[in-house]
Design an enzyme around this catalytic site. Structure first.
Site, mmCIF file in Angstrom:
data_model
loop_
_atom_site.group_PDB
_atom_site.id
_atom_site.type_symbol
_atom_site.label_atom_id
_atom_site.label_comp_id
_atom_site.label_asym_id
_atom_site.label_seq_id
_atom_site.Cartn_x
_atom_site.Cartn_y
_atom_site.Cartn_z
ATOM 1 N N GLY A 32 0.812 -1.221 0.000
ATOM 2 C CA GLY A 32 0.000 0.000 0.000
ATOM 3 C C GLY A 32 0.842 1.266 0.000
ATOM 4 C CG ASP A 34 5.161 0.940 4.748
ATOM 5 O OD1 ASP A 34 6.028 1.825 4.703
ATOM 6 O OD2 ASP A 34 5.177 0.003 5.572
ATOM 7 C CB SER A 122 -6.678 1.745 9.579
ATOM 8 O OG SER A 122 -5.681 1.640 10.576
ATOM 9 C CB THR A 123 -9.276 2.902 4.729
ATOM 10 O OG1 THR A 123 -8.353 3.593 3.866
ATOM 11 C CG2 THR A 123 -9.758 3.830 5.822
HETATM 12 P P1 ADP Z 1 -3.267 0.303 6.051
HETATM 13 O O1 ADP Z 1 -2.333 -0.876 6.208
HETATM 14 O O2 ADP Z 1 -3.125 1.315 7.171
HETATM 15 O O3 ADP Z 1 -4.664 -0.108 5.784
HETATM 16 P P2 ADP Z 1 -2.744 0.874 3.222
HETATM 17 O O4 ADP Z 1 -1.532 1.533 2.684
HETATM 18 O O5 ADP Z 1 -2.991 -0.541 2.867
HETATM 19 O O6 ADP Z 1 -2.673 1.103 4.805
HETATM 20 O O7 ADP Z 1 -4.032 1.706 2.797
HETATM 21 C C1 ADP Z 1 -4.445 2.927 3.359
HETATM 22 C C2 ADP Z 1 -5.272 3.675 2.322
HETATM 23 O O8 ADP Z 1 -4.387 4.271 1.380
HETATM 24 C C3 ADP Z 1 -6.228 2.812 1.496
HETATM 25 O O9 ADP Z 1 -7.438 3.538 1.358
HETATM 26 C C4 ADP Z 1 -5.511 2.643 0.170
HETATM 27 O O10 ADP Z 1 -6.420 2.496 -0.911
HETATM 28 C C5 ADP Z 1 -4.781 3.952 0.050
HETATM 29 N N1 ADP Z 1 -3.555 3.954 -0.765
HETATM 30 C C6 ADP Z 1 -2.806 2.924 -1.212
HETATM 31 N N2 ADP Z 1 -1.751 3.368 -1.922
HETATM 32 C C7 ADP Z 1 -1.826 4.735 -1.911
HETATM 33 C C8 ADP Z 1 -1.046 5.799 -2.467
HETATM 34 N N3 ADP Z 1 0.052 5.564 -3.178
HETATM 35 N N4 ADP Z 1 -1.453 7.069 -2.240
HETATM 36 C C9 ADP Z 1 -2.561 7.346 -1.506
HETATM 37 N N5 ADP Z 1 -3.327 6.394 -0.967
HETATM 38 C C10 ADP Z 1 -2.979 5.108 -1.160
#
Ligand code: ADP
Length: 180
Positions: A32, A34, A122-123
């Site tokens: 995601g 990270d 977290s979403t």
């Molecule tokens: P968590 O483990 O806290 O759920 P994630 O990174 O999996 O974190 O997702 C958190 C949110 O960020 C989700 O809504 C996901 O769709 C979104 N997301 C994923 N990649 C990106 C990005 N590059 N920029 C912005 N939002 C993102």
């Protein structure tokens, strides 16, 4: 009063004083947001995280806490890593999710960062329902005392953007939409 800006897009493309990472406790990268932050920001961020693990965060970062590192090649001064709670049907972890936003703003204050970009913590992989996650995010940011002037929620897709728009409207907080 903090200015709230809603952006639909990739958080690694944002320019802000601080970009918040939805990290995991290991601080050593993941999927995601990270994964995207480490890919685009380069190895300097991971090196800083490894250094944190060797020093103050031997056991990693607990859910609800936040810590800053360099932003490497991102268009930011810092990345603020925070660990969201994994969503649970049995247990209400809302306070931990709120704490992520509060702790991140506190770190931004300590560093003098005035514009902060947040993802919807977290979403994603952690499974928090988007509408509820949006409500907690907006409610917490507007009720936290901070020197931060602008919070940009950077929402990956249309559904997330709509959820945050509904949350800010519901709370009656003035907000703007940024078209990338
Ligand atoms: P968590 O483990 O806290 O759920 P994630 O990174 O999996 O974190 O997702 C958190 C949110 O960020 C989700 O809504 C996901 O769709 C979104 N997301 C994923 N990649 C990106 C990005 N590059 N920029 C912005 N939002 C993102």
């Amino acid at each position: 009063m903090v200015r709230i800006v809603l952006v639909q897009g990739d958080i690694t493309a944002e320019a802000a004083d601080a970009i918040v990472n939805a990290a995991n406790s290991s601080l050593l990268g993941g999927g995601g947001v990270d994964g995207a932050i480490h890919r685009k920001g380069g190895p300097e961020i991971l090196a800083a995280c490894q250094q944190l693990r060797r020093s103050h965060y031997g056991k990693g970062l607990a859910a609800g806490q936040a810590v800053a590192t360099t932003a490497g090649r991102l268009a930011a001064r810092h990345v603020i890593h925070t660990v969201g709670p994994v969503w649970s049907r049995e247990e209400d972890r809302s306070e931990t999710l709120a704490s992520c936003y509060r702790a991140s703003l506190r770190v931004a204050d300590e560093l003098g960062d005035r514009t902060v970009a947040f993802p919807a913590i977290s979403t994603g992989i952690y499974g928090w329902p988007m509408e509820d996650g949006a409500r907690i995010a907006v409610r917490t940011v507007r009720s936290t005392r901070t020197e931060v002037e602008e919070v940009r929620f950077v929402l990956f897709d249309e559904r997330a953007r709509a959820a945050f728009e509904a949350a800010v409207s519901e709370l009656g907080h003035p907000w703007e939409r940024d078209h990338p």
